[in-house]
Enzyme design. Sequence first.
Site, PDB file in Angstrom:
ATOM      1  N   ASP A   1      45.084 -36.286  -7.996  1.00 11.35           N
ATOM      2  CA  ASP A   1      46.372 -35.621  -8.247  1.00 11.35           C
ATOM      3  C   ASP A   1      46.193 -34.522  -9.296  1.00 11.35           C
ATOM      4  O   ASP A   1      46.755 -34.564 -10.380  1.00 11.35           O
ATOM      5  CB  ASP A   1      47.441 -36.634  -8.718  1.00 11.35           C
ATOM      6  CG  ASP A   1      47.077 -37.316 -10.040  1.00 11.35           C
ATOM      7  OD1 ASP A   1      48.014 -37.792 -10.720  1.00 11.35           O
ATOM      8  OD2 ASP A   1      45.882 -37.356 -10.394  1.00 11.35           O
TER       9      ASP A   1
ATOM     10  N   HIS B   1      39.757 -38.476 -18.379  1.00  9.41           N
ATOM     11  CA  HIS B   1      39.713 -39.764 -17.681  1.00  9.41           C
ATOM     12  C   HIS B   1      38.947 -39.707 -16.343  1.00  9.41           C
ATOM     13  O   HIS B   1      37.997 -40.442 -16.121  1.00  9.41           O
ATOM     14  CB  HIS B   1      41.135 -40.234 -17.383  1.00  9.41           C
ATOM     15  CG  HIS B   1      42.057 -40.187 -18.552  1.00  9.41           C
ATOM     16  ND1 HIS B   1      42.099 -41.167 -19.535  1.00  9.41           N
ATOM     17  CD2 HIS B   1      42.994 -39.272 -18.902  1.00  9.41           C
ATOM     18  CE1 HIS B   1      43.027 -40.856 -20.423  1.00  9.41           C
ATOM     19  NE2 HIS B   1      43.590 -39.716 -20.076  1.00  9.41           N
ATOM     20  N   ASP B   2      39.415 -38.847 -15.442  1.00  9.61           N
ATOM     21  CA  ASP B   2      38.936 -38.875 -14.048  1.00  9.61           C
ATOM     22  C   ASP B   2      37.464 -38.524 -13.920  1.00  9.61           C
ATOM     23  O   ASP B   2      36.781 -38.997 -13.008  1.00  9.61           O
ATOM     24  CB  ASP B   2      39.774 -37.913 -13.195  1.00  9.61           C
ATOM     25  CG  ASP B   2      41.235 -38.301 -13.201  1.00  9.61           C
ATOM     26  OD1 ASP B   2      42.090 -37.417 -13.050  1.00  9.61           O
ATOM     27  OD2 ASP B   2      41.523 -39.504 -13.388  1.00  9.61           O
TER      28      ASP B   2
ATOM     29  N   PHE C   1      49.026 -44.555 -16.560  1.00  9.07           N
ATOM     30  CA  PHE C   1      49.823 -43.694 -15.682  1.00  9.07           C
ATOM     31  C   PHE C   1      49.590 -43.957 -14.190  1.00  9.07           C
ATOM     32  O   PHE C   1      50.545 -44.133 -13.428  1.00  9.07           O
ATOM     33  CB  PHE C   1      49.522 -42.220 -16.002  1.00  9.07           C
ATOM     34  CG  PHE C   1      50.271 -41.252 -15.138  1.00  9.07           C
ATOM     35  CD1 PHE C   1      49.648 -40.701 -14.020  1.00  9.07           C
ATOM     36  CD2 PHE C   1      51.582 -40.901 -15.410  1.00  9.07           C
ATOM     37  CE1 PHE C   1      50.327 -39.802 -13.195  1.00  9.07           C
ATOM     38  CE2 PHE C   1      52.270 -39.998 -14.590  1.00  9.07           C
ATOM     39  CZ  PHE C   1      51.646 -39.462 -13.485  1.00  9.07           C
ATOM     40  N   ASN C   2      48.337 -43.928 -13.711  1.00  6.29           N
ATOM     41  CA  ASN C   2      48.088 -44.021 -12.265  1.00  6.29           C
ATOM     42  C   ASN C   2      48.630 -45.319 -11.677  1.00  6.29           C
ATOM     43  O   ASN C   2      49.132 -45.339 -10.557  1.00  6.29           O
ATOM     44  CB  ASN C   2      46.589 -43.908 -11.970  1.00  6.29           C
ATOM     45  CG  ASN C   2      46.075 -42.489 -12.145  1.00  6.29           C
ATOM     46  OD1 ASN C   2      46.849 -41.531 -12.073  1.00  6.29           O
ATOM     47  ND2 ASN C   2      44.790 -42.354 -12.421  1.00  6.29           N
TER      48      ASN C   2
ATOM     49  N   ASP D   1      41.426 -34.338 -13.127  1.00  2.00           N
ATOM     50  CA  ASP D   1      41.039 -34.400 -11.709  1.00  2.00           C
ATOM     51  C   ASP D   1      40.252 -33.147 -11.326  1.00  2.00           C
ATOM     52  O   ASP D   1      39.247 -33.202 -10.626  1.00  2.00           O
ATOM     53  CB  ASP D   1      42.266 -34.468 -10.803  1.00  2.00           C
ATOM     54  CG  ASP D   1      43.218 -35.601 -11.124  1.00  2.00           C
ATOM     55  OD1 ASP D   1      43.952 -35.489 -12.124  1.00  2.00           O
ATOM     56  OD2 ASP D   1      43.203 -36.592 -10.382  1.00  2.00           O
TER      57      ASP D   1
ATOM     58  N   ASN E   1      50.459 -36.530 -11.138  1.00  2.00           N
ATOM     59  CA  ASN E   1      50.615 -35.633 -12.291  1.00  2.00           C
ATOM     60  C   ASN E   1      51.691 -34.580 -12.037  1.00  2.00           C
ATOM     61  O   ASN E   1      52.408 -34.168 -12.944  1.00  2.00           O
ATOM     62  CB  ASN E   1      49.293 -34.922 -12.601  1.00  2.00           C
ATOM     63  CG  ASN E   1      48.302 -35.825 -13.296  1.00  2.00           C
ATOM     64  OD1 ASN E   1      48.673 -36.666 -14.102  1.00  2.00           O
ATOM     65  ND2 ASN E   1      47.034 -35.685 -12.939  1.00  2.00           N
TER      66      ASN E   1
ATOM     67  N   THR F   1      41.529 -41.050  -8.361  1.00  5.94           N
ATOM     68  CA  THR F   1      41.829 -40.609  -9.726  1.00  5.94           C
ATOM     69  C   THR F   1      43.311 -40.269  -9.895  1.00  5.94           C
ATOM     70  O   THR F   1      43.692 -39.569 -10.837  1.00  5.94           O
ATOM     71  CB  THR F   1      40.983 -39.375 -10.103  1.00  5.94           C
ATOM     72  OG1 THR F   1      41.327 -38.293  -9.226  1.00  5.94           O
ATOM     73  CG2 THR F   1      39.495 -39.668 -10.001  1.00  5.94           C
TER      74      THR F   1
HETATM   75  O1  RIB Z   1      46.119 -42.108 -17.224  1.00  7.19           O
HETATM   76  C1  RIB Z   1      45.241 -41.074 -16.892  1.00  7.19           C
HETATM   77  C2  RIB Z   1      45.342 -40.740 -15.439  1.00  7.19           C
HETATM   78  O2  RIB Z   1      46.648 -40.280 -15.132  1.00  7.19           O
HETATM   79  C3  RIB Z   1      44.417 -39.581 -15.021  1.00  7.19           C
HETATM   80  O3  RIB Z   1      44.053 -39.761 -13.689  1.00  7.19           O
HETATM   81  C4  RIB Z   1      45.295 -38.375 -15.163  1.00  7.19           C
HETATM   82  O4  RIB Z   1      44.894 -37.313 -14.292  1.00  7.19           O
HETATM   83  C5  RIB Z   1      46.606 -38.924 -14.710  1.00  7.19           C
HETATM   84  O5  RIB Z   1      46.620 -38.880 -13.300  1.00  7.19           O
HETATM   85 CA    CA Z   2      44.408 -37.983 -12.087  1.00  7.68          CA
END
Ligand code: RIB
Ligand code: CA
Length: 334
Positions: free
Chosen positions: A18, A246-247, A172-173, A23, A47, A131
């Site tokens: 996303d 993160h990703d 979040f994801n 990403d 996102n 991701t």
């Molecule tokens: O919490 C981090 C994740 O949430 C990452 O994948 C960032 O791109 C958002 O999608």
């Molecule tokens: Ca992401």
Amino acid sequence: MAGDEEDRLTRRIVLDCDPGHDDAIAILVAAGSPEVDLVGIGTVAGNQTLDKTTRNALAVATLAGLDVPVHAGCARPILRSLTNAASIHGETGLDGPTPIEPDREVARGHAAHLIAEAVLARPGETTIVATGPLTNLALAARLEPAIVSATREVVVMGGAYGRGNVTPAAEFNIHVDPEAAAVVLGEPWPVTMIGLDVTHQALCSAATRRRIAGLGSTVGDFVAALLDYYAGTNRRRSGMPDPPVHDVCTIAYLAAPGLFETRPASVEVELHGTLSAGMTVVDFDHGPDAGSGSEHGSDLAPDSGSGALGPRRVATSIDSPGFWALVVEALARL
Ligand code: RIB
Ligand code: CA
């Protein structure tokens, strides 16, 4: 035979994402990593809205010179309404750099079909990397159940066994689509979870941002501008001095698993808690192969591990200097 050996060492992946700043960098690092063979990109709302994450994926694939299809997926979670991360990624989802004009159109067909077709084209050889929210993966597993036994590994950036980043409990994801995460984690395919506990160990320092800007390339300039914007929003939103990417950790895990430590665990998702919905409940003591201690990387063959569900591994540490060296080297190749 070298070709076969080379194939075995190269991780064939399909990425569902996303974009989103991290990403986007994950796509670029995949493109610049010879250990990874990215065969397709799916997009999902997360996102930002699906139209924006899809446009961003097309733009980044253009920048990377990737000859892979981009398929749009779900525009909203399975049950819940979409909550986006515009406060971190901006109105476009990739605020910061001068926008790139994609040189290709989105491919026909849903991202869930892309995932299923990529896996079934090479049974046992394809890794699904997610991701973003897991909506497309959940749909793929329901549309084509045969992919569950045919997938080499599912690598998810998501969750945490410590604190979340949307609520104290949820990352979040997973928070965006907990039901999809429960479907994915409820299937017996091997799943490796790379959560906030690890991604927060590899923050992007100002010195690293300067190294990337110093690459003197279009890619380096684009990523440096992404990181400058993203560092600012992360600092304002979470007080972090430097941003986590993160990703990108999912790609580094596949390119260089020795940079990570993972442990067997059970991973379940809280769906009903008023305060804890979207929490990944990680139990290191009762997972498949529980108690076998930590290992560098992992070699999750579909038949390894025990327990009602498939083998689950959770990343617990990352070699941050080694990670950033890999990232800069990959970007420098583009
Ligand atoms: O919490 C981090 C994740 O949430 C990452 O994948 C960032 O791109 C958002 O999608
Ligand atoms: Ca992401």
